[in-house]
Scaffold this active site. Structure first.
Site, PDB file in Angstrom:
ATOM      1  N   HIS A 156      -5.687  -6.255  -2.549  1.00 45.71           N
ATOM      2  CA  HIS A 156      -6.496  -6.368  -1.326  1.00 45.71           C
ATOM      3  C   HIS A 156      -6.715  -7.815  -0.911  1.00 45.71           C
ATOM      4  O   HIS A 156      -7.436  -8.074   0.046  1.00 45.71           O
ATOM      5  CB  HIS A 156      -7.850  -5.669  -1.512  1.00 45.71           C
ATOM      6  CG  HIS A 156      -7.773  -4.177  -1.453  1.00 45.71           C
ATOM      7  ND1 HIS A 156      -8.863  -3.357  -1.632  1.00 45.71           N
ATOM      8  CD2 HIS A 156      -6.714  -3.350  -1.246  1.00 45.71           C
ATOM      9  CE1 HIS A 156      -8.484  -2.097  -1.516  1.00 45.71           C
ATOM     10  NE2 HIS A 156      -7.197  -2.060  -1.301  1.00 45.71           N
ATOM     11  N   ARG A 166       0.823  -1.210   0.000  1.00 45.15           N
ATOM     12  CA  ARG A 166       0.000   0.000   0.000  1.00 45.15           C
ATOM     13  C   ARG A 166       0.862   1.268   0.000  1.00 45.15           C
ATOM     14  O   ARG A 166       0.527   2.280  -0.632  1.00 45.15           O
ATOM     15  CB  ARG A 166      -0.915  -0.029   1.232  1.00 45.15           C
ATOM     16  CG  ARG A 166      -1.910   1.118   1.321  1.00 45.15           C
ATOM     17  CD  ARG A 166      -2.917   0.837   2.431  1.00 45.15           C
ATOM     18  NE  ARG A 166      -3.881   1.909   2.548  1.00 45.15           N
ATOM     19  CZ  ARG A 166      -3.982   2.727   3.606  1.00 45.15           C
ATOM     20  NH1 ARG A 166      -3.167   2.578   4.637  1.00 45.15           N
ATOM     21  NH2 ARG A 166      -4.895   3.668   3.650  1.00 45.15           N
ATOM     22  N   ASP A 196       8.337   8.484  -6.307  1.00 45.55           N
ATOM     23  CA  ASP A 196       9.508   9.289  -5.952  1.00 45.55           C
ATOM     24  C   ASP A 196       9.786   9.318  -4.454  1.00 45.55           C
ATOM     25  O   ASP A 196      10.588  10.123  -3.986  1.00 45.55           O
ATOM     26  CB  ASP A 196       9.324  10.724  -6.459  1.00 45.55           C
ATOM     27  CG  ASP A 196       8.114  11.428  -5.818  1.00 45.55           C
ATOM     28  OD1 ASP A 196       7.412  10.801  -4.987  1.00 45.55           O
ATOM     29  OD2 ASP A 196       7.874  12.602  -6.151  1.00 45.55           O
ATOM     30  N   HIS A 233       0.441   4.339  -2.545  1.00 44.57           N
ATOM     31  CA  HIS A 233       0.138   5.694  -2.082  1.00 44.57           C
ATOM     32  C   HIS A 233       1.252   6.678  -2.432  1.00 44.57           C
ATOM     33  O   HIS A 233       1.027   7.887  -2.451  1.00 44.57           O
ATOM     34  CB  HIS A 233      -0.126   5.695  -0.576  1.00 44.57           C
ATOM     35  CG  HIS A 233      -1.504   5.241  -0.218  1.00 44.57           C
ATOM     36  ND1 HIS A 233      -2.274   5.855   0.747  1.00 44.57           N
ATOM     37  CD2 HIS A 233      -2.263   4.234  -0.715  1.00 44.57           C
ATOM     38  CE1 HIS A 233      -3.455   5.242   0.834  1.00 44.57           C
ATOM     39  NE2 HIS A 233      -3.454   4.247  -0.039  1.00 44.57           N
ATOM     40  N   ASN A 246      -3.908   8.802   4.371  1.00 44.26           N
ATOM     41  CA  ASN A 246      -2.719   8.263   5.033  1.00 44.26           C
ATOM     42  C   ASN A 246      -2.745   8.368   6.550  1.00 44.26           C
ATOM     43  O   ASN A 246      -2.158   7.535   7.253  1.00 44.26           O
ATOM     44  CB  ASN A 246      -1.467   8.981   4.516  1.00 44.26           C
ATOM     45  CG  ASN A 246      -1.213   8.718   3.048  1.00 44.26           C
ATOM     46  OD1 ASN A 246      -1.734   7.770   2.479  1.00 44.26           O
ATOM     47  ND2 ASN A 246      -0.414   9.575   2.410  1.00 44.26           N
TER      48      ASN A 246
END
Length: 349
Positions: free
Chosen positions: A212, A81, A93, A85, A113
């Site tokens: 998932h 994850r 990056d 994200h 987050n």
């Protein structure tokens, strides 16, 4: 033709290429590609970027993760994850790893987050070991990509050849994190739009959603489905009834926001295709899971059925889509930097 001169020229080119690769991970003379010197991109991602500069990189990543996942199987999903994200905000990056500083507003505080993104300490441990073995060589962005692949493999999922050579951003984007990461209550149209913005299609959407198959979600991410899906104080009618009553016992109407439930209760720590089978049975945990079947747009319903029937097909496409996602707007060549500490940018000299 003077073959000694040709041989000497090729030797010099090879040495120059190796020297640049050692000094600047991500610099590629491009043997075997099709648009830079000698047929390849001069600045790009390729699997062998650390062959000489840090040949033990994958062994170090795997050794740290084997221990971390054995201690807490859920960590595999958390690291997968984390890569997702990261890539969806301003490309792959490592911006997601940056803490607040005088020049950075951290993405860790964004709505997707905050209080849920995990695995930062594991990334720190990998980075520390790599800095010992090969100082200032392996980027944090590459560590995220390597950790995502290793987490998949260690959970029983597919392996893939991973292009490397990303460099690390000196900036983060809190607003981008809030707007670009698909929320758990997304409609199918919203999911398709957010993926398309990243250059990912419906096939990538369904395959990557299959991540998932491992991990858990907090009650706050699926509470709406249980109590007020359409603003009428009623549950989501696509929820299978026994599954619905089980979820209510975990996730009460008030409170309990941080209670957790597996995204794939059939085999929560095993990377397999059970996730898709559960969706077919009305047992997808998040709205964004179940709409892949019920959204009535495009080919997502057919893809869910294909992957439920054929685990090998899912594994093959998941690997391809992970490579595609990992190629979203990477910094390479002389852009960005290789951070010494993944949580902060390097100090200027």
């Amino acid at each position: 033709m003077d073959f000694n001169k040709v041989s000497l020229s090729l030797t010099l080119v090879t040495l120059l290429s190796a020297t640049l690769s050692l000094s600047h991970p991500g610099f590629n003379f491009g043997w075997g590609g099709n648009n830079g010197p000698f047929g390849g991109p001069p600045f790009g991602l390729y699997p062998d970027v650390y062959r000489f500069s840090c040949p033990q990189v994958n062994d170090i990543v795997m050794s740290v993760l084997e221990k971390a996942i054995a201690k807490e199987p859920r960590m595999a999903a958390s690291l997968l994850r984390l890569h997702f994200h990261d890539c969806f905000v301003q490309g792959c990056d490592a911006s997601v790893l940056l803490d607040d500083s005088a020049t950075v507003v951290s993405e860790k505080k964004s709505l997707p987050n905050r209080n849920s993104l995990r695995g930062f300490e594991v990334i720190d441990e990998i980075k520390a070991k790599l800095e010992e073995a090969c100082p200032q060589t392996v980027s944090c962005a590459d560590i995220l990509a390597l950790a995502a692949r290793a987490s998949t493999v260690l959970s029983g999922g597919p392996n893939w050849e991973l292009p490397l050579g990303r460099r690390d951003s000196k900036t983060a984007s809190l607003s981008g994190s809030n707007s670009s990461i698909p929320p758990p209550n997304s409609t199918l149209q919203n999911l398709i739009s957010l993926f398309k913005r990243q250059g990912l299609d419906e096939v990538d959407l369904v395959a990557l959603s299959g991540g998932h198959t491992i991990g858990v979600a907090r009650c706050v991410t699926f509470k709406q489905r249980l109590y007020n899906q359409n603003g009428n104080n009623q549950p989501d009618e696509t929820l299978e009834k026994t599954y619905y009553f089980g979820l209510k016992s975990v996730c009460p109407q008030s409170g309990g926001d941080n209670n957790i439930s597996p995204l794939d209760f059939g085999s929560p720590a095993k990377f397999d295709n059970t996730y898709f089978k559960l969706i077919l049975w009305g047992k997808g945990l998040l709205t964004s899971d179940q709409v892949l079947l019920t959204g009535n747009i495009g080919n997502t319903m057919e893809l869910v059925k294909y992957y439920a029937e054929d685990e090998g097909l899912f594994f093959d496409q998941f690997a391809k889509s992970m490579v595609k996602m990992g190629n979203i707007s990477p910094l390479s060549g002389f852009n960005g930097e290789v951070r010494k500490n993944c949580r902060r940018v390097n100090r200027s000299n």
